[in-house]
Scaffold this active site. Structure first.
Site, PDB file in Angstrom:
ATOM      1  N   LYS A 300       0.839  -1.203   0.000  1.00 14.62           N
ATOM      2  CA  LYS A 300       0.000   0.000   0.000  1.00 14.62           C
ATOM      3  C   LYS A 300       0.872   1.249   0.000  1.00 14.62           C
ATOM      4  CE  LYS A 300      -3.863  -1.901   2.736  1.00 14.62           C
ATOM      5  NZ  LYS A 300      -4.914  -1.745   1.709  1.00 14.62           N
ATOM      6  N   ARG A 374     -10.158 -11.650   2.185  1.00 13.54           N
ATOM      7  CA  ARG A 374     -11.005 -12.704   1.628  1.00 13.54           C
ATOM      8  C   ARG A 374     -10.311 -14.054   1.692  1.00 13.54           C
ATOM      9  NH1 ARG A 374     -11.356  -9.511  -3.943  1.00 13.54           N
ATOM     10  NH2 ARG A 374     -11.018  -7.830  -2.447  1.00 13.54           N
TER      11      ARG A 374
END
Ligand code: BES
Ligand code: MN
Ligand code: ZN
Length: 519
Positions: A300, A374
């Protein structure tokens, strides 16, 4: 303060006495009936409606020496939501020293949701003024019990203090002694509701405390330890599976995410089985427990990355809901599963293009290592099914796309079948956790098609929160399943009168109250 040595990391950087308590715990909250003149307190807080007349609360205007009527006439106080007007009680017959009106808008619009927010705002204001004893008067539209519960939740939520590691400042003011005042009749029902609200508020604050912890203090091992103790203290069975046990279960998705980190992953498993509970249903709660999300190799940007310490807010909500469920004595069996790990880049980290095998056997091509939530939830959902869950709910700070879609106002709600989604939605509405349903049309599944594996872990930019949910659906085994994306709601960026900057404790009350539903 413990120091790090190369190659050796303690489970946490601080010891318990380095921390300031985030909230004053377990003061009882009294519930008293009217009249107001008999309440022994320093401050009576009264929600005041735009359509109220000075005489709407009998005796109040007189007790203030008509200051209230004067302020209303002069429009000094207009009852706009969260407006504050405080004045001394001049009537010596009253046992309260001061009264504060808190603006509550139009009476017809003031249900339990606004009552909760008013109680938070009133509680915070009273704390800032170092008031010792506060009575909050329950007024609004709705069942007396619901309103009283919401008021108790709100006052309790107002106790949260985010400055855990501030030194050189005086400790935050001790929370006032709270009283909930019921003006009309139904005090017996309200007493129970107040106790319930107190518990739900306290469990929400515990989740906020966990979400607020930095990544260096709340490592996966420390998170597991603290989540386990807050649940096992109240009789929930808790098991913490370590990396060897996780490997034995074949959880390649969780292990894959953990590979880049020097900290080992954990799987926290909660079981609540009240005596005499029916075999079914079994509620299965699954929470994302990423203690820090750097993005991994798909790293990020630096700007705002510190926020990613709260990427375990879903896991905290599950742990703290398990505590509330046991304290409140829910009638059904509940299983909680929280996979927890850091998502770090590193020499052994997973790379884009890598293929992982889930515990269920399905294979996943990792396109972006930042879509890690996920992955760990896939194995977590599978495990909740292995343990016998019949109805699944997962909670996760899953996608930035959900923040784009719904902002920081509502959590995304996804799932199947519709009846189960609507059930969770109704409970969330009552709990004051704003949610909004999103579609899961089969066609979205195409975006996850992989050339090399059963699916990819990302589906491109369009409908990013939906394709993330479609990925999770692959691991729901056809059971009723709901996914709550709390990426926008777990953390408040801007302070509101009813929500300070920082962790919100979202989903704790929804998950806990779900265990009291019939399904
Ligand atoms: N934890 C983040 C999601 C997130 C973003 C939470 C902003 C709170 C605020 C999640 O793991 C993530 O990085 N998601 C990616 C998915 C993408 C790579 C498909 C995202 O949303 O950018
Ligand atoms: Mn991520
Ligand atoms: Zn994440």
């Amino acid at each position: 303060m413990k120091l790090y040595r190369p190659g050796w990391a303690p489970a946490s950087a601080f010891s318990d006495n380095d921390r300031m308590p985030p909230a004053v715990k377990s003061q009882t909250m009294a519930c008293v009936g009217g009249p107001l003149s008999g309440i022994e307190t320093d401050l009576v807080v009264v929600p005041w409606f735009e359509d109220d007349a000075p005489a709407s609360v009998p005796g109040l205007d007189e007790a203030s020496g008509r200051e209230i009527g004067r302020a209303l006439t002069a429009k000094e106080f207009q009852a706009k939501p969260y407006e504050w007007f405080m004045t001394p009680v001049s009537d010596r017959q009253w046992r309260a020293r001061r009264v504060a009106l808190i603006g509550a808008g139009r009476r017809a619009d003031c249900g339990s949701d606004l009552v909760r927010k008013l109680a938070i705002s009133g509680g915070v204001t009273a704390r800032q003024r170092h008031v010792g004893r506060v009575a909050f008067v329950v007024r609004g539209e709705g069942a007396a019990g619901d309103l009283a519960q919401a008021a108790a939740e709100g006052l309790t939520l107002s106790e949260f203090n985010a400055g855990t590691y501030k030194t050189g400042e005086p400790a935050p003011a001790v929370a006032p002694t709270w009283t909930i005042a019921i003006l009309d009749g139904a005090r017996d029902a309200a007493t129970e509701a107040v106790a319930r609200g107190r518990t739900l508020g306290e469990c929400s604050n515990l989740a906020r405390e966990l979400a607020n912890e930095p990544g260096n203090t709340l490592t996966p091992r420390e998170f597991a330890k603290r989540a386990a103790s807050l649940a096992s203290d109240v009789g929930v069975q808790v098991e913490i599976l370590d990396e060897t046990q996780i490997e034995a279960l074949g959880m390649g998705l969780l292990l894959g995410v953990a590979r880049g980190s020097g900290e080992p992953p954990r799987l926290i498993v909660f079981r609540y089985e009240p005596p005499g509970a029916p075999e079914k249903p079994v509620l299965g709660l699954v929470g994302k427990g990423i203690t820090f999300d750097t993005g991994g190799i798909s790293i990020k940007p630096a700007d705002g990355m510190e926020r990613m310490k709260d990427d375990m807010a879903g896991g905290a909500a599950v742990a703290c809901a398990m505590r509330a469920i046991a304290l409140l004595g829910a009638p059904i069996r509940v299983i909680g599963v929280v996979p927890t790990t850091e998502n770090m880049p590193g020499g052994r980290a997973i790379k884009p293009g890598d293929v992982l095998k889930s515990a269920e056997g399905k294979t996943v091509e990792v396109i972006n290592t930042d879509a890690e939530g996920r992955l760990i939830l896939g194995d977590g959902l599978w495990y909740a099914r292995q343990l016998g869950a019949t109805h699944l709910v997962d909670v996760a700070t899953l996608t930035g796309a959900c923040v784009v879609a719904l902002g920081k106002i509502a959590s995304g709600l996804f799932g199947t079948p519709d009846a189960w989604v609507q059930r969770v939605r109704a409970v969330a509405d009552r709990a004051g956790d704003r949610v909004w349903p999103m579609p899961l049309f089969d066609e979205y599944r195409d975006q996850l098609k992989s050339e090399i594996a059963d699916m990819m872990n990302t589906g491109g930019r369009p409908a990013g929160s939906i394709t993330a949910a479609m990925f999770l659906k692959e691991f729901s085994g056809g059971l009723p399943w709901v996914h709550m994306d709390i990426a926008g709601t777990a953390w408040a960026e801007e302070a509101k009168p009813y929500l300070p900057k920082g962790p919100s404790g979202v989903a704790v009350r929804t998950l806990a109250q779900l265990a009291f539903e019939r399904f």
